[in-house]
Motif scaffolding. Sequence first.
Motif, PDB file in Angstrom:
ATOM      1  N   ARG A 137      42.976  38.773  42.951  1.00  0.00           N
ATOM      2  CA  ARG A 137      42.634  39.995  42.222  1.00  0.00           C
ATOM      3  C   ARG A 137      43.196  39.998  40.799  1.00  0.00           C
ATOM      4  O   ARG A 137      42.431  40.172  39.835  1.00  0.00           O
ATOM      5  N   PRO A 138      44.499  39.809  40.613  1.00  0.00           N
ATOM      6  CA  PRO A 138      45.008  39.832  39.229  1.00  0.00           C
ATOM      7  C   PRO A 138      44.513  38.669  38.387  1.00  0.00           C
ATOM      8  O   PRO A 138      44.314  38.823  37.176  1.00  0.00           O
ATOM      9  N   TRP A 156      41.123  39.501  36.941  1.00  0.00           N
ATOM     10  CA  TRP A 156      41.267  40.392  35.794  1.00  0.00           C
ATOM     11  C   TRP A 156      41.773  39.632  34.569  1.00  0.00           C
ATOM     12  O   TRP A 156      41.292  39.847  33.453  1.00  0.00           O
ATOM     13  N   GLY A 162      50.596  45.272  34.025  1.00  0.00           N
ATOM     14  CA  GLY A 162      49.775  46.071  34.926  1.00  0.00           C
ATOM     15  C   GLY A 162      49.291  45.285  36.128  1.00  0.00           C
ATOM     16  O   GLY A 162      49.204  45.814  37.240  1.00  0.00           O
ATOM     17  N   LEU A 163      49.006  44.003  35.916  1.00  0.00           N
ATOM     18  CA  LEU A 163      48.575  43.165  37.033  1.00  0.00           C
ATOM     19  C   LEU A 163      49.739  42.841  37.964  1.00  0.00           C
ATOM     20  O   LEU A 163      49.540  42.687  39.174  1.00  0.00           O
ATOM     21  N   MET A 194      49.815  45.763  40.021  1.00  0.00           N
ATOM     22  CA  MET A 194      48.714  45.716  40.983  1.00  0.00           C
ATOM     23  C   MET A 194      49.112  44.916  42.223  1.00  0.00           C
ATOM     24  O   MET A 194      48.841  45.325  43.356  1.00  0.00           O
ATOM     25  N   LEU A 214      51.413  47.034  44.233  1.00  0.00           N
ATOM     26  CA  LEU A 214      50.703  48.165  44.835  1.00  0.00           C
ATOM     27  C   LEU A 214      49.926  47.725  46.065  1.00  0.00           C
ATOM     28  O   LEU A 214      50.012  48.348  47.132  1.00  0.00           O
ATOM     29  N   PHE A 215      49.166  46.637  45.943  1.00  0.00           N
ATOM     30  CA  PHE A 215      48.399  46.143  47.086  1.00  0.00           C
ATOM     31  C   PHE A 215      49.318  45.638  48.188  1.00  0.00           C
ATOM     32  O   PHE A 215      49.028  45.814  49.374  1.00  0.00           O
ATOM     33  N   ILE A 217      44.471  53.590  46.248  1.00  0.00           N
ATOM     34  CA  ILE A 217      44.817  52.463  45.383  1.00  0.00           C
ATOM     35  C   ILE A 217      44.051  52.487  44.067  1.00  0.00           C
ATOM     36  O   ILE A 217      44.639  52.389  42.983  1.00  0.00           O
ATOM     37  N   PHE A 218      42.740  52.612  44.150  1.00  0.00           N
ATOM     38  CA  PHE A 218      41.944  52.482  42.930  1.00  0.00           C
ATOM     39  C   PHE A 218      42.181  53.613  41.935  1.00  0.00           C
ATOM     40  O   PHE A 218      42.313  53.356  40.727  1.00  0.00           O
ATOM     41  N   PHE A 260      45.496  52.847  40.246  1.00  0.00           N
ATOM     42  CA  PHE A 260      45.461  51.706  39.333  1.00  0.00           C
ATOM     43  C   PHE A 260      44.697  52.037  38.059  1.00  0.00           C
ATOM     44  O   PHE A 260      45.180  51.785  36.946  1.00  0.00           O
ATOM     45  N   ALA A 279      47.963  50.586  33.168  1.00  0.00           N
ATOM     46  CA  ALA A 279      47.871  49.174  33.526  1.00  0.00           C
ATOM     47  C   ALA A 279      46.836  48.442  32.689  1.00  0.00           C
ATOM     48  O   ALA A 279      47.041  47.287  32.302  1.00  0.00           O
TER      49      ALA A 279
END
Length: 264
Positions: free
Chosen positions: A32-33, A36, A69-70, A73, A76-77, A182-183, A186, A191
């Motif tokens: 995911r990161p 991005w 921010g990543l 992330m 957070l996940f 989550i979304f 974020f 972030a």
Amino acid sequence: MKPWLTALFAIITRENLRFIRQRGRFLAALVRPLVWLLVFAAGFRAALGVSIIPPYQTYITYEVYIVPGLCGMIQLFNGMQSSLSLVYDQEMGSMRLLLTSPLPRWWLLFSKLLAGVIVSILQVMVFLGIAALTGIELPPLGYIAVLPALLLSGLMLGAFGLLISSTIRQLENFAGVMNFVIFPMFFLSSALYPLWKMAESSPLLRDICAYNPFTHAVELIRFALYGELNLEALAWVVGCFVVFMLAALWGYDPARAMLRSRGR
């Protein structure tokens, strides 16, 4: 004190063994990161350069800005993944056995939380290493200075996951709750975009982002990567951790669980 440390070590070992066996979880945490960073940030680089704002001393590219921010992330996940395992443990009954231990309930839940944070810090450090290979330059001391920030932000986000897991009784309900939580956390944060850029489009949106605890977790990580301390972010993160942890302890109170079961 020995039983306390034994329980802590056992829970951390269990979580790390579970993590090692679930290699897909490690890869998913990085995919995911990296998407991005390598795809979206490359596309937005020309359109979204970021001006000089603390802790940066010069103009920076968009991919440099979103690295903290990543990192957030990932944490957070991971916090939500850890809470997912708690919901599973509740369904299987192992969580009930854990909480009936003679040790204080808060220590057992904190041990579970700390075990998840250790895993998330490992994931973040691997991500930062990959980011460095792609040309993202950070101060060398930042890789060390960021560790306390990752610990605090991970504890806060993990405590938030604990709070959510205390309200969910069935595993199938968790996916919808994750997407609902989550979304927004974020995307409604700093972030991906600085708060001043949010204010240009909507002052209300900027205020929402400013009161989002995830924003302050990201800013704590951002400043730490450059060897600086953001006192406001630190106060927010520590305060939110205390609130989330106390609420999670209340949610996991065995007396409340007995009342719920009788109500059924």
